[in-house]
Design a protein around this motif. Structure first.
Motif, PDB file in Angstrom:
ATOM      1  N   ALA A 211       0.831  -1.205   0.000  1.00 32.71           N
ATOM      2  CA  ALA A 211       0.000   0.000   0.000  1.00 32.71           C
ATOM      3  C   ALA A 211       0.866   1.256   0.000  1.00 32.71           C
ATOM      4  N   ALA A 212       1.952   1.228   0.795  1.00 30.40           N
ATOM      5  CA  ALA A 212       2.856   2.386   0.839  1.00 30.40           C
ATOM      6  C   ALA A 212       3.537   2.580  -0.507  1.00 30.40           C
ATOM      7  N   ASN A 213       3.857   1.484  -1.178  1.00 25.92           N
ATOM      8  CA  ASN A 213       4.505   1.587  -2.490  1.00 25.92           C
ATOM      9  C   ASN A 213       3.580   2.250  -3.504  1.00 25.92           C
ATOM     10  N   VAL A 214       2.301   1.883  -3.481  1.00 24.58           N
ATOM     11  CA  VAL A 214       1.348   2.474  -4.413  1.00 24.58           C
ATOM     12  C   VAL A 214       1.290   3.987  -4.214  1.00 24.58           C
ATOM     13  N   GLU A 215       1.206   4.414  -2.954  1.00 29.10           N
ATOM     14  CA  GLU A 215       1.116   5.857  -2.668  1.00 29.10           C
ATOM     15  C   GLU A 215       2.374   6.587  -3.123  1.00 29.10           C
ATOM     16  N   ARG A 216       3.539   6.034  -2.792  1.00 30.10           N
ATOM     17  CA  ARG A 216       4.811   6.669  -3.169  1.00 30.10           C
ATOM     18  C   ARG A 216       4.994   6.666  -4.682  1.00 30.10           C
TER      19      ARG A 216
END
Length: 414
Positions: A189-194
């Motif tokens: 999820a953090a990768n998608v946002e970044r």
């Protein structure tokens, strides 16, 4: 009809042996019940003929926002480990007229004329990487994936998109994480946002200072007619370009090299001219498809196919690596690497309107770099035992974690 009591095959998220897993799936027939990371039930299509039908059937949508029942009902949250494949806004998740519109816009980047014009750039990148490899001693162990198979397509696609050399590692990182199916839900999820934030910043930088590249062309088209490509679609399309322009081509190159190094009789046939590089490339695509198991498709109605009825809104994956090795098409030798076989039918690039738009470029890169590699290093060999070569660590991609080799320059040892 569907037998709901059928025990699903729990997909190995580490992708340790995708071909053995495909054999287990085939025991259920050409369409198998599977369980994805996060406990999500889905269907896997392993049969070549059924996969061909699904790829050409407009009753199967790629849009999770409209047609994945569980996602629309809020049952799939941001903690789903494959959430990156749901949140993209590009050809991967577009359906119907949206898909046709996006395909028309993006396919212009890979016309035969444009790919032909890129040939000299590919050759230059290849020569420079081979020169760097030649600086290693003949007894040195070199990771050919990290030093050649990955940087070559990464450089080509980044040049096309307009990513500066110093920014390439960061821009490609999001796509690399997205295909790593061992990533935790939180990290996914953090990768998608970044990933989205970095791409938005890149687009804005190109909007301020356009260049002679695909991104600037897409921005110009967007500004001429805002309805053609939304800001979200522009970012998603660039994600798709960078990801599919790097990872699958990397795997095609590394898999072809690995197969030749572990099949000396086929390498001898190639040297003798009894098989061609095109034979090697197509057989690699069949026997070791770069993409193993691609999500997602969703039937827009109950669909009976491959002996089962897939309910409306259930997620479906196409097992491209399994389809290429379907014994119903290629017989008992389906699992054997044999570039001399007459029928090399595969679906490694998809089919029809869902065929990979980067297919011409991928083939062109392989046709250039593989002969160049083996010409420069004719005695190239593995630096470890074949059984010590580890898989990539993903059930979506079909590649190698590393490819340790030892190099010998042209004429060395002869």
């Amino acid at each position: 009809m569907v037998v709901e009591s059928r025990c699903p095959v729990v997909i190995d998220r580490t992708g340790q042996n995708i071909h053995a897993e495909a054999d287990r799936l085939r025991e259920q027939g050409p369409v198998a019940r599977v369980e994805l990371p996060g406990g999500v039930r889905a269907w896997s299509v392993t049969g070549y003929d059924v996969a061909l039908s699904v790829l050409g059937d407009q009753r199967f949508s790629k849009d999770p926002r409209k047609h994945w029942t569980a996602y629309a009902n809020g049952e799939i949250g941001d903690d789903f480990p494959l959430i990156g494949w749901v949140l993209m806004d590009n050809l991967t998740t577009a359906h119907g007229s949206d898909h046709s519109r996006l395909r028309r816009l993006t396919a212009k980047a890979f016309t035969p004329r444009r790919v032909s014009a890129m040939r000299s750039a590919i050759e230059q990148a290849c020569t420079e990487l081979l020169d760097e490899l030649a600086e290693s001693g003949p007894g040195d162990k070199v990771d050919l994936k990290a030093r050649f198979a990955h940087p070559l397509p990464a450089r080509v696609i980044c040049d096309l998109v307009g990513v500066a050399p110093q920014d390439r590692a960061a821009m490609l990182r999001g796509g690399e994480v997205n295909v790593d199916t061992t990533t935790s839900p939180e990290d996914a999820a953090a990768n998608v946002e970044r990933w989205h934030q970095e791409m938005h910043e890149f687009v804005e930088s190109k909007r301020r200072t356009p260049g002679d590249d695909l991104t600037s062309d897409l921005i110009a088209a967007q500004e001429e007619d805002g309805s053609r490509l939304s800001p979200s679609e522009l970012v998603g399309t660039l994600h798709l370009m960078l990801g599919t322009g790097t990872e699958p081509v990397m795997n095609l190159i590394a898999n072809a090299v690995h197969l030749l190094l572990t099949h000396p009789e086929q390498r001898a046939e190639l040297r003798a001219g009894r098989i061609s590089w095109d034979d090697v490339i197509e057989e690699t695509l069949r026997a070791e498809a770069p993409v193993a198991h691609l999500p997602f498709r969703f039937p827009t109605e109950d669909v009976e196919i491959g002996g089962v009825t897939i309910p409306r809104g259930d997620p479906v994956l196409i097992a491209f690596a399994a389809a290429g090795r379907d014994p119903a098409v290629h017989g008992p030798s389906a699992g054997r690497f044999d570039p001399s076989r007459a029928d090399k039918a595969h679906l490694a690039f998809g089919h029809g309107i869902y065929r990979c738009i980067g297919m011409p470029l991928a083939r062109e890169e392989a046709r250039i770099v593989l002969p160049a590699l083996f010409t420069r290093f004719p005695d190239l060999d593995l630096a470890v035992a074949p059984e010590d070569i580890e898989p990539q660590g993903s059930f979506i991609m079909n590649g190698l974690r590393t490819l340790p080799v030892r190099l010998r320059s042209e004429g060395a040892g002869r």
